[in-house]
Structure formats: structure tokens, C-alpha cells
Design an enzyme around this catalytic site. Structure first.
Site, short mmCIF file in Angstrom:
data_model
loop_
_atom_site.label_atom_id
_atom_site.label_comp_id
_atom_site.label_asym_id
_atom_site.label_seq_id
_atom_site.Cartn_x
_atom_site.Cartn_y
_atom_site.Cartn_z
N ASP A 1 -0.45 3.69 4.62
CA ASP A 1 -1.46 4.49 5.31
C ASP A 1 -0.94 5.81 5.86
O ASP A 1 -1.56 6.43 6.70
CB ASP A 1 -2.01 3.66 6.47
CG ASP A 1 -0.93 3.17 7.43
OD1 ASP A 1 0.21 3.68 7.35
OD2 ASP A 1 -1.22 2.30 8.26
N GLU B 1 -0.02 -2.23 -0.67
CA GLU B 1 -0.52 -2.56 0.67
C GLU B 1 -1.93 -1.98 0.85
O GLU B 1 -2.22 -1.21 1.78
CB GLU B 1 0.41 -2.06 1.79
CG GLU B 1 0.14 -2.79 3.11
CD GLU B 1 0.87 -2.18 4.30
OE1 GLU B 1 1.87 -2.77 4.74
OE2 GLU B 1 0.44 -1.12 4.80
N GLU C 1 -4.29 6.69 10.42
CA GLU C 1 -3.96 5.75 9.35
C GLU C 1 -5.16 5.03 8.75
O GLU C 1 -5.24 4.83 7.54
CB GLU C 1 -2.92 4.74 9.84
CG GLU C 1 -1.53 5.31 10.07
CD GLU C 1 -1.36 5.99 11.44
OE1 GLU C 1 -2.33 6.02 12.22
OE2 GLU C 1 -0.27 6.51 11.72
N HIS D 1 5.49 3.83 18.84
CA HIS D 1 5.47 5.21 18.34
C HIS D 1 4.08 5.73 18.00
O HIS D 1 3.91 6.91 17.74
CB HIS D 1 6.33 5.33 17.07
CG HIS D 1 5.71 4.66 15.89
ND1 HIS D 1 5.85 3.32 15.64
CD2 HIS D 1 4.91 5.14 14.88
CE1 HIS D 1 5.20 3.00 14.55
NE2 HIS D 1 4.61 4.07 14.07
N HIS E 1 11.99 5.71 18.47
CA HIS E 1 11.54 6.55 17.35
C HIS E 1 12.06 7.97 17.59
O HIS E 1 12.20 8.39 18.73
CB HIS E 1 10.01 6.52 17.34
CG HIS E 1 9.38 7.11 16.11
ND1 HIS E 1 9.33 8.46 15.88
CD2 HIS E 1 8.78 6.54 15.05
CE1 HIS E 1 8.72 8.70 14.73
NE2 HIS E 1 8.37 7.54 14.21
#
Ligand code: UD1
Ligand code: UDP
Length: 373
Positions: free
Chosen positions: A98, A120, A134, A211, A244
Site C-alpha cells: 500500500d 498483498e 495507504e 510511525h 523510525h
């Protein structure tokens, strides 16, 4: 005659989930002539994965800029991919998940009339702004794809409900489990001192990652406050928080948790040591998609720091709980699990709702069938 395939990825999770597919296609030289194209949407975090899996890209667009906007990633990736697709003329293009790199790879494939295979495919929250961007990247990628590799029955059903041709939907499992199983069972030496130290910590270890864009600012602040409350009230636990690389994320995390006793804010470990950290931890708090998928296979309870999830299978399997970003709720749920063995045991069992480790083989088989190899 082997058919030309381009595998495109750009971020850490893309790379982890595409690596098993890349390695499988490379094995089948008689069928596939593979080129690996990375956008470089991530830099250090992408390179870490490439080196763990020994993958050397044929093309690297190196697009990452500090503080990049979605429009910048989209335009830079699209104008970088376009001439490569024109030159290589692939029969098929594969990308996963995504991210903006994935959506752009699907769009570029469409412009060049190459079949796009979505690894996916079919995950949905039903809210196009959550996760942002996403969920909408997934919806758009589905519309552009010719082949949909759904990791679970739920995700395949989502696609069928949207009217996707059933003949183009393949139930494969998630390639993250292929990556996890090969990595978890492999021997390697860990030379990062922070990870060595974290792996030697006594008592219960709580692993935290966060994140997501929709958690930036106040929600992430509340998450960190809940973690601070947890270490303050439980003197036996240690928290390991691989941060992150995004400075927006780091600023909040360091502000609330920096310098605290028994809170280890560390650089993001490479994939293999990170899996060892997951194995060592008693409890995982995360807003990550991939970590949500790995935890059940490792038998680790996971509290999902999001309001929605496109991965309901872990919740149904009883190893994941959606707790959102309310400080009190995160604290209460984590505290209960860390102090009540009966509650802990209810969640701490190995379940594998996301795959059996053979997803990349199924993807390669389906692709070969589609290309009539
Ligand atoms: C991206 C994906 C998200 C995925 C996440 C995985 C999009 C829109 N978002 O979000 O779906 O969950 O990756 O981690 O595709 N940075 C570095 N070095 C790195 C990586 C990032 O310094 O190796 C910093 C840079 O300042 C960069 C910023 O992080 O501009 C944000 O990176 P970006 O890819 O835009 O967003 P993520 O939040 O990482
Ligand atoms: N991961 C890693 N090092 C870290 C944190 C995560 O290798 O410090 C791995 C993790 O095992 C999982 C993937 O990165 O496979 C998840 O990536 P991320 O959380 O960045 O993105 P998401 O899955 O949410 O898109």
C-alpha cells in the site's frame, strides 16, 4: 523464452515482503527474466533489507528527500519508472502492499500496458482516510492490477465483493511469513551494540514501534505517554523502541521518552536482529502493519496502536487487540497483560493467520500460468 518481469519496491516493508518473491523468481531462470527496480522512497531502511537478503537492484531511482511530501514521492517515482518501463518492456510488473511506490508502479505498468501483479492485495479498513494514504493506495492499485495475490481469505473476499474477476484473485498467504520463517530460523551474528544490549535485558521486554502518518503529533504523544506511565509503574520491565528514521516521529518519541530509565530508544535494527527482538519480547505495542502480521506467528501478544486495522485476522485469532491511541486504554491493556498471567496466556499462543511460508512460490506459479509459461 523467459519473460521479462520487473519487481518494484521502495520502503522497508515493501522490501521485506518482496524479497522472498524476488529470490523465488530468480531461482526460476528458465521462466522469468527478472529486473529489480527500487525507487529508494526509503534509503537507509531500504538498504538494510537489501543487504540482509543479498539483493542487488538493477535500477535505483534514489528519490528519497528529508521530509518528502506524498506528491513529491508520487511524481519523482513516476517520472523515474517511466523510462525504465519503456526500455525494459516488461510482460509483468510486481509490487506489494500500500505504499506510494506500489501505487505508482501499478500506474506506470498501466501506462506501458504491462500486466500488474499486486502482492498483498485486498486488505481494507473501509475508511479511505485511515490509514492515510495507504487505504486509497490499495483501492487505486486494485483497479490497475491484472493479478491480485491475496494473503488471506478475508482479503480475497474483499476483492470479490468489489467485483474483481475471481479468475484473477489468488489466495497465496502473505510473503512476510516467508521472510519471517527463513529469517527466524537462520543463524547470524549481531554486531549492533544497542541490539546486543537489548537482547540481554533482564525481565519482561516491551517492544514498541510507531510511525503512521495518522498517528503523527497528538496520537503519538499519547502513545509515548502510555509507555512512560508503564515503565514508571512497573519497575521490572524494560522498553525497547526502535525509532523510525522519520524526524517527525523521532521528535515526539525523544521528547516524551528520551533519557528515561529502562527505555531504550534505538536505531532501527536490520530485519534479522529485529526479528530476534520480537522473539525476545513479552509484549509488542505497534502501529506497524508488518509487525502486526509477524507477532501472531511468534506467539507474541500485540496491542495495535490504531483506530482501524486492515488486518483483522490477528484480532480474530486472539493474539492481537486493537487499542487505538487513547493513553489510558493503552496503559490499562498493557498493564493487565504484563501483570496477569492468565490474561497473558489467553493471547500468547502461536497462530498463523497470515500464511504458511510458501506465498512466494504460489505467486510465481500463478504468474507463470498467467504468462502461459
Ligand atoms: C512509508 C509508507 C508507509 C509505510 C512506511 C514504512 C507511503 C506514503 N508511506 O511511510 O505506508 O508504512 O513507509 O516504514 O508510502 N526517512 C529516512 N530514511 C529512511 C526512511 C525514511 O530518513 O530510510 C525519513 C525521511 O525524512 C523521509 C521520511 O522519513 O522523508 C518519511 O518517509 P516516507 O517514505 O515518506 O514515509 P513513511 O512514514 O516512512
Ligand atoms: N522492522 C525492522 N526493523 C525495525 C522495525 C521494523 O526490520 O526497526 C521490520 C518488521 O519486522 C516488519 C517491517 O519492518 O517486517 C515493518 O515495517 P514498518 O513498520 O516500517 O512498515 P509497515 O509494515 O507498517 O508498512
Amino acid at each position: 523464452m523467459p519473460q521479462k518481469i520487473l519487481a518494484v519496491f521502495g520502503t522497508r516493508p515493501d522490501a521485506i515482503k518482496m524479497a522472498p518473491v524476488v529470490l523465488e523468481l530468480l531461482k526460476r531462470k528458465g521462466q522469468f527474466d527478472l529486473r529489480v527496480v527500487v525507487t529508494g522512497q526509503h534509503r537507509e531502511m531500504l538498504d538494510q533489507v537489501l543487504s540482509v537478503f543479498g539483493i542487488v537492484p538493477d535500477y535505483d531511482l534514489n528519490i528519497m528527500q528529508p521530509g518528502q511530501t506524498l506528491a513529491e514521492i508520487t511524481t519523482r517515482a513516476l517520472s523515474g519508472l517511466d523510462p525504465i518501463f519503456a526500455e525494459e518492456k516488461p510482460a509483468a510488473v510486481l509490487a506489494q502492499g500500500d505504499t506510494t511506490t506500489t501505487f505508482v508502479a501499478a500506474l506506470a505498468a498501466f501506462y506501458h500496458k504491462a500486466a500488474f501483479g499486486h502482492v498483498e492485495a485486498g486488505l481494507r479498513t473501509g475508511n479511505r482516510f485511515d490509514p492515510f494514504p495507504e487505504e486509497t493506495n490499495r483501492l487505486l492499485t486494485t483497479r490497475l492490477a491484472a493479478l491480485h495475490f491475496a494473503p488471506t481469505k478475508e482479503s480475497a473476499d474483499n476483492l470479490l465483493r468489489e467485483g474483481v474477476d475471481p479468475k484473477s484473485v489468488f489466495l497465496t498467504g502473505n510473503t512476510v511469513i516467508d521472510a519471517l520463517l527463513t529469517t527466524a530460523s537462520s543463524e547470524f551474528s549481531i554486531d549492533d551494540p544497542a541490539v546486543v544490549k537489548a537482547l540481554a535485558l533482564p525481565g519482561q521486554v516491551v517492544l514498541v514501534t510507531a510511525h503512521r502518518r495518522e498517528n503523527w503529533g497528538a496520537p503519538l504523544n499519547r502513545i509515548c505517554c502510555a509507555v512512560r506511565q508503564l515503565v514508571t509503574q512497573l519497575p521490572e520491565i524494560n522498553v525497547v523502541f526502535p525509532m523510525h528514521k522519520n524526524p517527525i516521529v523521532r521528535q515526539t518519541v525523544v521528547e516524551v521518552l528520551g533519557g528515561l530509565d529502562r527505555v531504550f530508544l534505538i536505531e532501527p535494527p536490520d530485519y534479522a536482529p529485529f526479528v530476534k527482538l520480537e522473539q525476545k519480547s513479552a509484549l509488542i505495542l505497534t502501529d506497524s502493519g508488518g509487525v502486526q502480521e509477524e507477532a501472531p506467528s511468534l506467539g507474541k501478544p500485540v496491542l495495535v496502536l490504531r483506530e482501524t486495522t486492515e488486518r483483522p485476522e490477528g484480532v480474530a485469532a486472539g493474539t492481537a487487540k486493537l487499542v487505538g491511541t487513547d493513553q489510558a486504554l493503552i496503559f490499562d491493556e498493557a498493564f493487565r497483560l504484563l501483570t496477569d498471567p492468565a490474561e497473558y496466556d489467553k493471547m500468547a499462543h502461536a497462530a498463523s493467520p497470515y500464511g504458511d511460508g510458501s506465498a512466494s512460490k504460489r505467486i510465481a506459479d500463478a504468474l507463470a500460468d498467467y504468462l502461459s509459461l
